[in-house]
Design a protein around this motif. Structure first.
Motif, short mmCIF file in Angstrom:
data_model
loop_
_atom_site.label_atom_id
_atom_site.label_comp_id
_atom_site.label_asym_id
_atom_site.label_seq_id
_atom_site.Cartn_x
_atom_site.Cartn_y
_atom_site.Cartn_z
N UNK A 75 0.84 -1.21 0.00
CA UNK A 75 0.00 0.00 0.00
C UNK A 75 0.87 1.25 0.00
N UNK A 76 1.92 1.24 0.81
CA UNK A 76 2.82 2.41 0.86
C UNK A 76 3.41 2.67 -0.52
N UNK A 81 3.57 5.73 -5.62
CA UNK A 81 3.22 5.83 -7.04
C UNK A 81 2.29 7.00 -7.30
N UNK A 82 1.30 7.17 -6.43
CA UNK A 82 0.37 8.29 -6.59
C UNK A 82 1.11 9.62 -6.52
N UNK A 83 2.00 9.73 -5.55
CA UNK A 83 2.76 10.97 -5.41
C UNK A 83 3.58 11.23 -6.68
N UNK A 85 2.96 10.25 -9.67
CA UNK A 85 2.07 10.62 -10.77
C UNK A 85 1.65 12.08 -10.64
N UNK A 86 1.26 12.47 -9.44
CA UNK A 86 0.72 13.82 -9.27
C UNK A 86 1.83 14.88 -9.36
N UNK A 87 2.94 14.60 -8.73
CA UNK A 87 3.98 15.63 -8.64
C UNK A 87 4.78 15.75 -9.94
N UNK A 88 5.06 14.61 -10.56
CA UNK A 88 5.97 14.66 -11.72
C UNK A 88 5.25 14.40 -13.03
N UNK A 89 4.70 13.20 -13.16
CA UNK A 89 4.28 12.76 -14.49
C UNK A 89 3.10 13.55 -15.04
N UNK A 90 2.20 13.95 -14.16
CA UNK A 90 1.01 14.67 -14.64
C UNK A 90 1.39 15.92 -15.42
N UNK A 91 2.51 16.50 -15.05
CA UNK A 91 2.91 17.75 -15.71
C UNK A 91 3.46 17.54 -17.10
N UNK A 201 -2.57 1.47 -8.69
CA UNK A 201 -2.67 0.02 -8.87
C UNK A 201 -1.33 -0.57 -9.35
N UNK A 202 -0.74 0.09 -10.35
CA UNK A 202 0.53 -0.41 -10.89
C UNK A 202 1.62 -0.43 -9.84
N UNK A 203 1.73 0.67 -9.10
CA UNK A 203 2.77 0.75 -8.08
C UNK A 203 2.49 -0.24 -6.95
N UNK A 204 1.20 -0.39 -6.60
CA UNK A 204 0.83 -1.34 -5.57
C UNK A 204 1.28 -2.75 -5.95
#
Lengths: 631, 401
Positions: A75-76, A81-83, A85-91, A201-204
């Motif tokens: 889960x961690x 992974x979420x972080x 995605x939001x901080x880097x990849x989304x941009x 999901x992928x990172x999990x």
């Protein structure tokens, strides 16, 4: 005998489970976001480390402590992974294709150093799983209980993923986005939410794949690289975006490895062939065969074309006078260096020149030819070995031996390219990787001829070239010559044909261009000049080893091209210069240099999504130095 | 302040800077050090502490030739190309007097070739490859640690004593593992002509499928196993082998497994009864080792690993050769290295004039368990000088200087 076969089969099953989890995560992320997530191996590594920490925390001796720790670790990693995605990849979703690869490469560096900082350098051997410490008797052999659990985990996760994908609305959306994400967007689905979910999901899954390995795999800092190539192979063999395919491929590869080990040494016509040594490369051989026979993997489908997700590649304009003046200025400047700079600056500039030529050849493939190569170092390395063997075995003088470098690189590209141009996109890239790994493993193991893992030494230039300044001039001449030649080719009819084939294979075909053949020749040309770069590299270092054609060298090439900007001709040169210089100066001055290098690349990625040269061009156009070109 | 005083001030400042830099150049002896710190962190972090301690001690006792010793350290990124570039930088820009360090064999060999070409002294600290002093040896390159051949030779007498007939071999598939295997087979055949090698497993370095390898070895029904695995591969092999009862009634010999770097992570699962080479720092009572271990623990609040010894002794060699040569001239330094003898925490070592290999030995012993941790028992120090091929054989292998 039967017992041995059964046991090796079960070993294969156990090995497949974790591989499947990691690969499934990679596949799902790629399917939806089209991001080649290089940091997936790092997420796996974090899974092992976090599981080690959390299992200790919850208590290693209780069943709850173990499995609770494993799940929490996964889960961690999902949240990490979420972080990301939001901080880097989304941009940078709208950046040119593959640019995100650069960001994930930077993350690999950062995560590796972070792990070193947090958990230290010593290998951490995890506890055995509570309740499953021992072994059971199977056909008179002892088989670990925990491996039985692993054998079950794979299919269970496969089933859960199937339910998720086929029985929930979210899964339907993911499958839809995998097929056509613009259409999903057009229908009003919140894409960023979907992407974040997919990344979780992928990172999990990557974290879970790592965490369940805790009793079998010590937590250590090389895990990321070890796992990532295996995961890519599984995904591609199974078919990008296909979870069932990933399962099948993981099984196939794990079984192949287990049986290679089980068979051991076999005597064929008097020569002993060691199957256990074959495990070094077996997965890449499987991948090459699968891709040649089934171009989209075992269960994959042809990718739909993407529309409008990133900027349409602007055409390259004929090189004008200002451009040549700028080139001339740079050459003059470089010519002045020996009069001002110290000896080491020349050494660094030779490295930069060699890598610039290497990056330009890769760009020639990626840009004008539209073929991404993940294994371009193969031709660089073949060039190294071609020159080295000509010098050491054929006893040719160094000047002649250098000719063997482009010859070897070109020959390698001619052979491998014939297969590669039959594919496209990521599959082509992975086939180049497979061939590179196969070439690497041959050189790595052929002690008598190539020097094996130690490589070859004593490759110093001829007497008249020994002076550093002379060699600098010599290397510069060849590198700049090669670069200018390739730039010229891009604007020759041959280059136009390549670009036509890239922009629309169908239309190019219709006007009588044999696209495949042009691509094949383009591939060979790029390989030839990569070989030349390799030959110069060998003589500038005095020694070579198999790392000249290993994966990290290929990745370095990709990083240089992407860093500079794939849409400009000069990008790769700028990228090679910046990357080599950064690495040199950061590695010299700081302990955690990987992290700093990674963060620097991240900053560049976020600030200049068109690469350094692309950004410079934009600024130059805006302030009027360069001609505004209507796209 | 007017313009003139600005000028004066900056001139004075400039002169001061110049004087300082000049003074510094005269006050220190610079040695270039390179290693793959990030690629092999588990071994090289203690290594770094080791050489730092040695440098501090050299300087505390008045330095060398009246100057302070300074080590300029670089990360070679574990690849020969970068290593040679770093070597160039150290020699041309930092103006170091000579080079020390390196870990993986291919990097060591690349730097050795560089040393020969550019005529710089190079003391290879850690690379174990036999080639660096034999097949590809050169006048400018010396090696500190006991090589693959030497450490294998140290285990062979114990192995031959057992009179086991059927041997299985497992090794990481690269030069170190291949050389260890070749040396073991050759020496065992000499010591015990009826020996039989029933299976060889060569898993890729760092990627062993330990369960499958253990089962394959078990299927060959060996009496004994010779392994040169280390690091994570070793840990995985030990665990899978123990779960599968591979080691019941089978004597195992494993190079390097007694080094704290590789033994300590195994904790209470350390495989008791294995013959290994290693470093029982907790039990060595010679005065020179005690002095080292106490100083190390006082300085770093951590116990020494084998890497610490290697780092420490490398700088001791560097200091000793400078003292002996009395100058920093390369040719004189190289001449002084021949037959150089000095004391280390493991006892006196000598750099053999015939092949530039030091006689540093290793500890041979059996793994035991104490307080839930692996330790070496029944150990003894095997002097490196006794485990080298004959001078005639060396001369055949090594090109003339």
């Amino acid at each position: 005998m039967l017992a041995n076969i059964v046991i090796q089969f079960m070993n294969g099953l156990a090995g497949a489970s974790s591989l499947f989890l990691v690969a499934a995560g990679l596949s799902i992320i790629f399917g939806v976001s089209r991001i080649v997530n290089f940091a997936h191996g790092s997420l796996y590594m974090l899974g092992v480390y976090l599981a080690y920490m959390l299992v200790e925390f919850f208590g290693r001796s209780s069943i709850f402590g173990f499995w609770g720790g494993v799940l929490m670790a996964a889960l961690c990693v999902g949240l990490i992974g979420v972080v990301i995605e939001i901080v880097v990849l989304r941009r940078i979703y709208r950046a040119p294709e593959l640019f995100q690869l650069l960001a994930t490469f930077a993350l690999v560096l950062v995560i590796k150093d972070a792990a070193l900082y947090i958990w230290g350098a010593e290998d951490l051997v995890g506890p055995r799983a509570a309740g499953l410490r021992g072994a059971v008797e199977i056909l008179g052999k002892r088989f670990p209980q925990y491996d039985l659990a692993l054998i079950a985990i794979g299919p269970v996760v496969l089933g859960l993923l199937w339910l998720l994908m086929n029985r929930t609305r979210w899964g339907t959306l993911v499958r839809a986005a995998t097929q056509d994400r613009e259409m999903v967007g057009a229908l009003g689905v919140n894409q960023s939410g979907l992407f974040t979910g997919v990344f979780f999901l992928g990172a999990f899954l990557a974290g879970l794949g790592g965490a369940v390995q805790l009793p079998r795999e010590p937590a250590q800092l090389a895990l990321d690289i070890t796992v990532i190539s295996d995961a890519f192979v599984v995904v591609v063999v199974g078919g990008m975006g296909s979870i069932g395919g990933a399962f099948l491929a993981a099984l196939l590869i794990a079984q192949a490895k287990a049986f290679c080990i089980g068979i051991g040494d076999v005597s064929i016509f008097g020569t002993v062939f060691s199957f256990s040594k074959f495990t070094l490369v077996v997965e890449f051989v499987i991948m090459a065969v699968v891709l040649v026979v089934r171009p989209w993997g075992l269960l994959g489908k042809q990718q739909g074309t993407q529309r409008g997700t990133f900027m349409v590649e602007p055409p390259l304009y004929p090189l004008n006078r200002n451009f040549w003046l700028a080139v001339l200025a740079v050459v003059v400047l470089l010519g002045l260096v020996p009069f001002g700079g110290d000896g080491y600056l020349l050494v660094l500039l030779i490295d930069i020149a060699v890598f610039a030529l290497f990056a330009v050849t890769l760009h020639f493939l990626m840009g004008p030819s539209g073929m991404v190569s993940f294994g371009h170092a193969a031709y660089f390395g073949l060039g190294c070995y071609g020159a080295a063997l000509a010098l050491l075995k054929l006893k040719l003088p160094m000047e002649l031996a250098l000719f063997a470098a482009p010859l070897a690189g070109g020959l390698g590209a001619l052979v491998f390219g014939w297969f590669c141009v039959r594919l496209s996109g990521v599959y082509l890239a992975m086939l180049t990787l497979a061939f590179a790994q196969i070439a690497w493993s041959v050189i790595y193991q052929w002690d008598a001829f190539t020097g094996g893992s130690n490589g070859l030494v004593g490759l110093w230039p001829s007497e008249w070239l020994k002076d550093r300044t002379v060699f600098y001039a010599f290397a510069l001449l060849l590198c700049i010559g090669g670069i200018l030649f390739l730039w010229r080719v891009v604007h020759a009819p041959f280059g136009y044909a390549l670009r036509a084939g890239r922009d629309s294979a169908l239309r190019a075909d219709a006007i009588g261009i044999n696209v495949r053949r042009f691509q094949w020749f383009g591939f060979t040309l790029a390989g030839t000049f990569a070989g030349l770069a390799g030959g110069l590299f060998a003589f500038s270092k005095g020694s070579i080893s198999p790392e000249t054609l290993a994966v990290p060298r290929s990745v370095d090439g990709l990083v240089m091209v992407l860093l500079g900007g794939v849409q400009t001709l000069t990008g790769p040169v700028a990228g090679a210069a910046v990357f080599t210089w950064l690495q040199d100066s950061i590695a010299r001055n700081t302990e955690y240099w990987r992290a700093i290098l990674g963060l620097t690349i991240l900053v560049i990625v976020l600030a200049f999504p068109q690469g350094i040269a692309g950004f410079t061009k934009q600024v130059a156009t805006r302030i009027g130095v360069m001609r505004r070109e209507a796209a | 302040m007017d313009r003139r005083s600005w000028l004066k001030l900056s001139a004075a400042f400039g002169a001061a800077m110049f004087a300082m830099s000049g003074a510094q150049a005269q006050d220190t002896i610079k040695i270039g050090e390179m290693n793959s710190y990030k690629n092999f962190a588990a071994f090289l972090e203690p290594y770094k502490k080791g050489w730092e301690l040695a440098v501090e001690q050299v300087n505390a006792s008045g330095g060398l030739l009246g100057k302070k010793l300074e080590i300029v350290s670089r990360d070679d990124n574990g690849n020969p190309g970068d290593a040679v570039r770093m070597a160039e930088e150290l020699v041309t820009r930092e103006k170091v007097s000579f080079l020390i360090g390196t870990f993986p064999s291919h990097v060591g060999l690349a730097v050795a070739s560089f040393a020969k070409e550019k005529k710089v002294l190079f003391i290879a600290a850690e690379p174990l490859t036999d080639k660096i002093v034999w097949d590809q040896g050169n006048k400018y390159t010396y090696r500190l640690r006991a090589s693959t051949y030497m450490q294998t030779a140290m285990l062979v007498p114990e192995a031959a004593k057992l009179k086991k007939k059927r041997w299985a071999i497992v090794y990481p598939n690269y030069e170190y593992g291949q050389s260890a295997t070749a040396a073991f087979k050759q020496l065992m055949k000499q010591a015990q002509p009826d020996v039989e090698f029933v299976i060889e497993q060569a898993p890729p370095l760092g990627k062993i499928e330990a369960g499958a390898v253990a089962d394959a070895i078990a299927a060959a029904k060996p009496d004994a196993i010779f392994s040169s695995l280390f690091g994570p591969d070793l840990a995985k092999f030990v665990r899978e082998g123990q779960t599968r009862d591979l080691f019941k009634g089978v004597q195992v010999f494993n190079l390097l497994a007694g080094e704290p770097e590789y033994l300590d992570p195994l904790k209470d699962e350390a495989p008791t009864g294995w013959w290994v080479t290693g470093y029982p720092w907790y039990a060595i009572n010679t005065p020179e080792h005690k002095a080292f271990a106490d100083a190390y623990q006082k300085r770093f609040k951590d116990y020494p690993r084998l890497g610490s010894i290697v780092g420490y002794a490398t700088v001791q060699s560097a200091a000793a050769v400078i003292k002996k040569a009395g100058t920093l001239d390369t040719e004189k330094l190289v001449a002084a290295m021949k037959g150089l003898t000095h004391s280390t925490p493991l006892g006196n070592i000598t750099y053999r004039p015939q092949d530039n290999q030091s006689t540093m030995g290793a500890y041979v012993g059996k793994i035991g368990l104490k307080d839930g941790k692996g330790v070496m028992t029944d150990w003894y120090y095997a002097d490196g000088a006794k485990f080298l091929p004959s001078d005639a054989d060396v001369a055949k292998m090594r090109p003339a200087d």
